[in-house]
Scaffold this active site. Sequence first.
Site, PDB file in Angstrom:
ATOM      1  N   ASP A  14     -12.008  -1.088   5.074  1.00 36.07           N
ATOM      2  CA  ASP A  14     -11.397  -2.225   4.787  1.00 36.07           C
ATOM      3  C   ASP A  14     -11.989  -3.314   5.085  1.00 36.07           C
ATOM      4  O   ASP A  14     -11.877  -4.647   4.283  1.00 36.07           O
ATOM      5  CB  ASP A  14     -10.137  -2.146   5.851  1.00 36.07           C
ATOM      6  CG  ASP A  14      -9.039  -1.043   5.344  1.00 36.07           C
ATOM      7  OD1 ASP A  14      -9.234  -0.294   4.530  1.00 36.07           O
ATOM      8  OD2 ASP A  14      -8.112  -0.694   6.449  1.00 36.07           O
ATOM      9  N   SER A  39     -14.184   1.129   9.514  1.00 32.73           N
ATOM     10  CA  SER A  39     -13.114   1.129   8.158  1.00 32.73           C
ATOM     11  C   SER A  39     -13.585   0.408   6.895  1.00 32.73           C
ATOM     12  O   SER A  39     -14.434  -0.684   7.349  1.00 32.73           O
ATOM     13  CB  SER A  39     -11.839   0.606   8.624  1.00 32.73           C
ATOM     14  OG  SER A  39     -11.109   0.597   7.296  1.00 32.73           O
ATOM     15  N   LYS A  73      -5.062  -2.282  13.855  1.00 38.47           N
ATOM     16  CA  LYS A  73      -4.321  -1.355  14.641  1.00 38.47           C
ATOM     17  C   LYS A  73      -4.863  -1.467  15.877  1.00 38.47           C
ATOM     18  O   LYS A  73      -5.949  -1.457  16.272  1.00 38.47           O
ATOM     19  CB  LYS A  73      -4.359  -0.115  13.795  1.00 38.47           C
ATOM     20  CG  LYS A  73      -3.847  -0.066  12.448  1.00 38.47           C
ATOM     21  CD  LYS A  73      -3.886   1.259  11.788  1.00 38.47           C
ATOM     22  CE  LYS A  73      -3.232   1.393  10.470  1.00 38.47           C
ATOM     23  NZ  LYS A  73      -4.143   0.610   9.349  1.00 38.47           N
ATOM     24  N   GLU A 123       0.684  -1.108  -0.047  1.00 34.20           N
ATOM     25  CA  GLU A 123      -0.104   0.036   0.192  1.00 34.20           C
ATOM     26  C   GLU A 123       0.904   1.373   0.042  1.00 34.20           C
ATOM     27  O   GLU A 123       2.105   1.123   0.542  1.00 34.20           O
ATOM     28  CB  GLU A 123      -1.082  -0.037   1.253  1.00 34.20           C
ATOM     29  CG  GLU A 123      -0.225   0.058   2.489  1.00 34.20           C
ATOM     30  CD  GLU A 123      -1.019   0.506   3.748  1.00 34.20           C
ATOM     31  OE1 GLU A 123      -1.284   1.869   3.582  1.00 34.20           O
ATOM     32  OE2 GLU A 123      -1.289  -0.169   4.753  1.00 34.20           O
ATOM     33  N   VAL A 131      -5.620   0.117   2.867  1.00 34.77           N
ATOM     34  CA  VAL A 131      -5.809  -1.235   2.720  1.00 34.77           C
ATOM     35  C   VAL A 131      -7.154  -1.693   1.498  1.00 34.77           C
ATOM     36  O   VAL A 131      -6.925  -2.501   0.780  1.00 34.77           O
ATOM     37  CB  VAL A 131      -6.262  -1.903   3.940  1.00 34.77           C
ATOM     38  CG1 VAL A 131      -6.514  -3.333   3.700  1.00 34.77           C
ATOM     39  CG2 VAL A 131      -4.881  -1.974   4.977  1.00 34.77           C
TER      40      VAL A 131
END
Length: 306
Positions: free
Chosen positions: A145, A143, A162, A27, A109
């Site tokens: 993601d 998110s 995270k 990324e 991501v």
Amino acid sequence: MIDNTFLDIHPDVKAALVAGRPIVALESTIISHGMPYPDNVATALEVEKTVREHGATPATIAIIGGRLKVGLTEEEIEHLGKTGLGIIKTSRRDLPVILARKMDGATTVATTMIIAAMAGVKVFATGGIGGVHRGAETTFDISADLQELAKTDVAVVCAGCKSILDIGLTLEYLETQGVPVLGYGVKTMPAFYTRESDFQTDHQIDTPEGLAAVMKAKWESHLRGGIVIANPIPKQHSMAKDVIDQAIEQALKELDEQGIKGKESTPFLLSRVKELTGGDSLKSNIALVMNNARLASAIAVEYSKK
């Protein structure tokens, strides 16, 4: 590979695709938003070098001048690193605007997965995935993601989500979406800066060959969507849980006091945690990214044999 008029594939990546050689997607948000210059550029180039040394072709992904780039030149990586926060952090919702306006974008991501899938790249190494933010029961801050993992056929090698996030709710969301969370040699979900959390992965798998076999079985049985491969940070770089937890709590308090929301939340939190830990979190961040690149390369090598 999808025929896409916006897609530019680097010659090295294209040659690897044609020959069926292993490729690892990387990324670019980590370059522009994840670390300060020049650490960001040095880390990006070192990650690419690590992928090559472990038998795969690196494909760092970004948007440059409205073009979806699968594989960057050193000059393009330097541009992303120097411009830093001036590069737009680009998620799925932003893509059409960035393309239409011929702008530059750093891929999250989610968008790295999208563009990797367009090119036919199946393995992606990152630091940590996004997830459900703490307090999401009132903010609905989740998110993109996670939704991308539900529908895009890419395996994401990460050090867990995270640790600024709600790990338990993130795993619940992934379970609901049918996304396998595989612990590489571990039963518990890594927490980015630390090797363990209080939450279990779905399955422990101990070899790159075993992980590649799961990828093959999933997609050949037409089960759409990605796979999370949770690879714990090396022991020598893992931070003390109480130290990182205290820094995260302080950063979250400041985030709330300053009213920072949305896509600006994660860069602020990571930067503040770095400051509060005297830079130790940045060293750990770099170490875990390298570790994920090594594992992703080994998985890509095995998957290319299938």
